[in-house]
Design an enzyme around this catalytic site. Structure first.
Site, PDB file in Angstrom:
ATOM      1  N   ASN A  15       0.854  -1.192   0.000  1.00 12.39           N
ATOM      2  CA  ASN A  15       0.000   0.000   0.000  1.00 12.39           C
ATOM      3  C   ASN A  15       0.887   1.238   0.000  1.00 12.39           C
ATOM      4  O   ASN A  15       2.052   1.175   0.405  1.00 12.39           O
ATOM      5  CB  ASN A  15      -0.874  -0.001   1.259  1.00 12.39           C
TER       6      ASN A  15
ATOM      7  N   SER B 248       4.793   6.789   2.331  1.00 13.42           N
ATOM      8  CA  SER B 248       5.437   5.518   2.654  1.00 13.42           C
ATOM      9  C   SER B 248       4.800   4.398   1.840  1.00 13.42           C
ATOM     10  O   SER B 248       3.575   4.324   1.724  1.00 13.42           O
ATOM     11  CB  SER B 248       5.223   5.176   4.138  1.00 13.42           C
TER      12      SER B 248
ATOM     13  N   ASP C  42      -2.334   0.537   8.222  1.00 18.73           N
ATOM     14  CA  ASP C  42      -1.167   1.403   8.002  1.00 18.73           C
ATOM     15  C   ASP C  42      -0.009   1.106   8.957  1.00 18.73           C
ATOM     16  O   ASP C  42       0.790   1.996   9.274  1.00 18.73           O
ATOM     17  CB  ASP C  42      -1.551   2.897   8.129  1.00 18.73           C
TER      18      ASP C  42
ATOM     19  N   HIS D  16       0.838   5.166   1.548  1.00 14.62           N
ATOM     20  CA  HIS D  16       0.124   5.970   2.547  1.00 14.62           C
ATOM     21  C   HIS D  16       0.743   7.364   2.589  1.00 14.62           C
ATOM     22  O   HIS D  16       1.975   7.499   2.601  1.00 14.62           O
ATOM     23  CB  HIS D  16       0.231   5.299   3.923  1.00 14.62           C
TER      24      HIS D  16
HETATM   25  C1  GRF Z   1      -3.102   8.414  -2.703  1.00 13.31           C
HETATM   26  O1  GRF Z   1      -2.756   9.733  -2.511  1.00 13.31           O
HETATM   27  C2  GRF Z   1      -2.665   7.548  -1.550  1.00 13.31           C
HETATM   28  O2  GRF Z   1      -1.851   8.211  -0.647  1.00 13.31           O
HETATM   29  C3  GRF Z   1      -3.918   7.152  -0.857  1.00 13.31           C
HETATM   30  O3  GRF Z   1      -4.954   7.283  -1.776  1.00 13.31           O
HETATM   31  C4  GRF Z   1      -4.592   8.208  -2.800  1.00 13.31           C
HETATM   32  C5  GRF Z   1      -5.003   7.629  -4.105  1.00 13.31           C
HETATM   33  O4  GRF Z   1      -4.896   8.496  -5.180  1.00 13.31           O
HETATM   34  N1  GRF Z   1      -3.753   5.822  -0.319  1.00 13.31           N
HETATM   35  P1  GRF Z   1      -4.991   7.961  -6.664  1.00 13.31           P
HETATM   36  O5  GRF Z   1      -6.327   7.217  -6.799  1.00 13.31           O
HETATM   37  O6  GRF Z   1      -3.827   7.079  -6.929  1.00 13.31           O
HETATM   38  O7  GRF Z   1      -4.990   9.196  -7.511  1.00 13.31           O
END
Ligand code: GRF
Length: 220
Positions: free
Chosen positions: A111, A140, A149, A113
């Protein structure tokens, strides 16, 4: 001899800008990795269009069609099991996955974050960074474990908070970093350089004591 393919499934819920960055990276990188499917839990996620434009097969598993979280997780798990990917990339996937699901795919799920974990797990990270007066912020990439997370961190990218920054500005700058960091981390995993072992990140076979660090200059 050609290298065996490394199959990736990307899970999304929204815009898919990270998906786009990964697609673009894989198109030009010397890597055996390829995205075999993009799955969204929302039928109208814009990321589905991005995938289709790149010729990637998509699927929707609409969480609203399931009254029980466990049933949604089972449907998703069945599709993932059939695809048997090496890497399952959560890219703005806004569903909390059950512990049973996470355990089943442990070591495959990653993931991104928008904070420097372990600081600011959960939501509203940019506002919380500003409220705390932090001078640095970032994102991260981590392995997913049952606690939200909280999984072992593979890599981080860092920026400096500027005077007068608002949450929306920080969000934009952090996302630009995400688009550098996530493809890079995926490239390492696809190359077999990064793995999860006993809740620790191995890099080139050695336990990594702290996350790989990407500065705001992605060339470093
Ligand atoms: C990202 O900014 C990430 O940090 C979070 O969700 C957002 C997704 O954005 N987990 P996208 O759909 O990739 O534009």
């Amino acid at each position: 001899m050609s290298r065996p393919a490394v199959d990736i499934v990307v899970l999304i819920s929204g815009s898919g800008s990270n998906l786009q960055a990964i697609i673009e990276y894989l198109a030009q990188a010397d890597t055996p990795a390829r995205i075999v499917r993009v799955i969204s839990n929302r039928p109208n996620a814009y990321g589905l269009k991005r995938a289709q434009a790149a010729g990637i097969e998509t699927d929707v598993i609409d969480h609203q069609a399931y009254t029980e979280r466990a049933d949604f997780d089972r449907a998703l798990a069945a599709e993932l099991q059939a695809l048997n990917p090496t890497i399952i990339v959560l890219a703005g996937f806004m569903r909390i996955l059950s512990a049973a699901f996470v355990e089943r795919f442990r070591g495959q799920l990653i993931n991104i974050h928008p904070s420097l974990l372990p600081a600011y797990r959960g939501r509203d990270t940019h506002a919380r960074v500003l409220a705390a007066g932090d001078q640095t912020h970032g994102c991260s990439v981590h392995y997913v474990t049952p606690d939200l997370d909280a999984g072992p961190v593979i890599a981080q990218a860092v920026l400096t908070v500027q005077p007068g920054d608002k949450p929306a500005q920080l969000a934009d700058r952090v996302q630009a970093l995400e688009h550098q960091l996530y493809p890079k981390a995926i490239g390492w995993i696809a190359a077999g350089r990064v793995a999860l072992q006993d809740d620790q990140v191995l890099f080139d076979g050695v336990v990594q004591p702290s996350p790989r660090y990407l500065t705001t200059d992605p060339s470093q």
